[in-house]
Enzyme design. Sequence first.
Site, short mmCIF file in Angstrom:
data_model
loop_
_atom_site.label_atom_id
_atom_site.label_comp_id
_atom_site.label_asym_id
_atom_site.label_seq_id
_atom_site.Cartn_x
_atom_site.Cartn_y
_atom_site.Cartn_z
N CYS A 2 48.47 27.15 39.41
CA CYS A 2 49.21 25.90 39.22
C CYS A 2 50.68 26.24 38.95
CB CYS A 2 48.71 25.03 38.07
SG CYS A 2 46.98 24.62 38.19
N ARG A 27 51.34 28.94 44.19
CA ARG A 27 50.54 29.06 42.96
C ARG A 27 49.30 28.17 42.98
NH1 ARG A 27 53.40 31.49 38.95
NH2 ARG A 27 51.94 30.66 37.45
N TRP A 73 45.89 24.27 41.36
CA TRP A 73 44.75 25.06 41.83
C TRP A 73 43.62 24.71 40.87
CZ3 TRP A 73 41.32 28.81 40.10
CH2 TRP A 73 40.62 29.51 41.08
N ASN A 99 49.74 24.04 33.20
CA ASN A 99 49.22 25.18 33.94
C ASN A 99 48.48 26.07 32.94
OD1 ASN A 99 48.82 27.54 35.44
ND2 ASN A 99 50.88 28.28 35.05
N GLY A 100 47.20 26.32 33.19
CA GLY A 100 46.42 27.16 32.28
C GLY A 100 45.03 26.59 32.10
N GLU A 477 41.02 47.46 52.00
CA GLU A 477 42.18 46.54 52.01
C GLU A 477 42.20 45.72 53.30
OE1 GLU A 477 44.08 45.22 50.10
OE2 GLU A 477 45.80 44.56 51.27
N LYS A 481 42.06 41.65 53.57
CA LYS A 481 43.08 40.88 54.30
C LYS A 481 42.42 39.96 55.32
CE LYS A 481 45.60 41.36 52.46
NZ LYS A 481 46.13 41.86 51.23
N GLU A 484 40.28 37.07 53.66
CA GLU A 484 40.95 36.01 52.89
C GLU A 484 41.76 35.05 53.76
OE1 GLU A 484 44.58 38.68 50.97
OE2 GLU A 484 43.91 36.95 49.88
N HIS A 500 23.02 54.15 54.80
CA HIS A 500 22.21 53.92 53.60
C HIS A 500 21.93 52.43 53.40
CE1 HIS A 500 22.40 58.13 52.58
NE2 HIS A 500 23.71 58.10 52.84
N LYS A 595 48.35 32.39 44.93
CA LYS A 595 49.03 33.69 44.90
C LYS A 595 48.91 34.37 43.55
CE LYS A 595 51.83 36.80 46.56
NZ LYS A 595 51.20 37.75 47.51
#
Length: 600
Positions: A2, A27, A73, A99-100, A477, A481, A484, A500, A595
């Site tokens: 947020c 955010r 968010w 925000n929180g 990585e 990428k 997402e 395995h 982000k």
Amino acid sequence: MCGIVGYIGEQDSKEILLRGLEKLEYRGYDSAGIAVLNHNGVHVFKEKGRIAVLREIVDASVSAPIGIGHTRWATHGVPSKVNAHPHQSSTKRFTLVHNGVIENYNHLKRDYLQSVHFESETDTEVIVQLIEQFVDKGLEVESAFRETLKLLKGSYALGLLDNQDQDTIYVAKNKSPLLIGLGKGFNVVASDAMAMLQVTDQYVELMDKETVIVKKDSVTIKNLEGTVIERAPYTAELDASDIEKGTYPHYMLKEIDEQPAVVRKIIGNYRNENGELTVDSDIRQAMIGADRIYIIAAGTSYHAGLVGKQYIEKLANVPVEVHISSEFSYNMPLLSEKPLFIFISQSGETADSRAVLVQIKEMGYKALTITNVQGSTLSREADYTLLLHAGPEIAVASTKAYTAQIAVLAILARDTARAKGIDIDFDLSQELGIVASAMETLVDAKEEMEQIARDYLSTTRNCFFIGRGIDYYVGMEGALKLKEISYIQAEGFAGGELKHGTIALIEDGTPIIALATQENVNLGIRGNVKEVVARGANPCIISMKGLNEEDDRYVIPTVHELFTPLVSVIPVQLISYYAALHRECDVDKPRNLAKSVTVE
Ligand code: M6R
């Protein structure tokens, strides 16, 4: 997550708030709202969706010199208009953005607010209702605000309007980032200086459990007991052009392209007068004094940490453990006698990492933060900081921060080795220069990467990345990428581990992206590719010149084998970018993500 903004001055606040929110959309972007206050009272506009949607419903005829805004968010309650901020108290006298996460919101509802009707499912609404209740009991607004804050457990950055007072924004912060921006005849509030760079570059940092009375000509910081705190402003060293896309269609593509320049900038910033890449002597001493390093990070930063472990162990001969921050806090391993903690975080705000930092500081240990954001929480609260100098990274998918983190970890490892008298048979500055040139070749290979994305990923449900040693970490990585931003199910595996279990998933045409940049495991990874090909997989081998074979799909230029991740990651970033683009995904703002992950 947020983002919040606020403005108090003489201009109409609407456009300043909306432009600020657009800069904070990274955010969180599932709903947004603003509240503006003028002589007719408070006007709230909010909607599910992006800021662009909010813009459409804001009444252009309303003009007001004071306002607050929020981009969300979702944590408590689905993304919806009713759960979008701002939230209001029952009489609508008070209007709040937050925000929180308020951890004890249910207890507060039960203990203090049983008779209150709640409009939303959010934890935030509890705060604004409590403020109104304290005022109803006779407290001044400022005292009511502080008394409410004393009851809250959790994280918050808050902006509050009182519709009986057109001269004040009440602000508070605990664990969530918040800055006050200073202007002439106006002041602003923002989760990130980027949001208000449009009007000022002068900012005052806030510490946890501080409140601020923001008026158009003054800013008064107080602690929860009401004692005034003096703090000098700083100049935000951000260039407005850094936060624009320019001619690029997406921030992600711009940030991929910036990587060679970032590596060169890091070389320049860490070079001493003898041409050596070094860190501050107190950091060097902390490294030498440690018997074990604990790297703590999340997501892409965790993947950079895995590469960093190789550097610190191989070059400086110090054992390293790399831990996912959200696991470490609840499942702490036995620590060595003299540990040093390294926190890696692009944003410097990741709540999971911060929880560990708080824990280990309480235990009396030292911490170094490697971050892109000067003055961020993880930087402020650690003993030492190494900056990435990568410029703002805005796309949710991290790219240039990853390569910058690896380059800085290489410098840290090299400098520690030097301090320990360990001989290293290469010049790091020169090797990173070679890396930067190789990166330039790779960022120019967009057509090839787009074709790979078409050939392998246009219709697939899943994709596996394989590698051995350091290539395995780049594979992890690459998978992060790809998943997402394109929503293709992707996983990174150690090549030898496939048989395995995971090899059971290989079907006709399953794409396998194999990385082959390490001489000692080149035969091994090629053997693993043969195993999956025998079961129908469609292999795309990305190798390094000198180790390449005839059917390899792309060959990256030769760099020192320790530094191949800085280079081999670029093809996987670009392939992921084009795969997402071909699927018409929102590359810069993938679904369900944000982000800066400021909730645990
Ligand atoms: O700001 P941080 O580096 O601490 O963020 C950690 C992760 O949230 C982040 O790397 C995330 O995994 C990225 N979206 C990956 O592209």
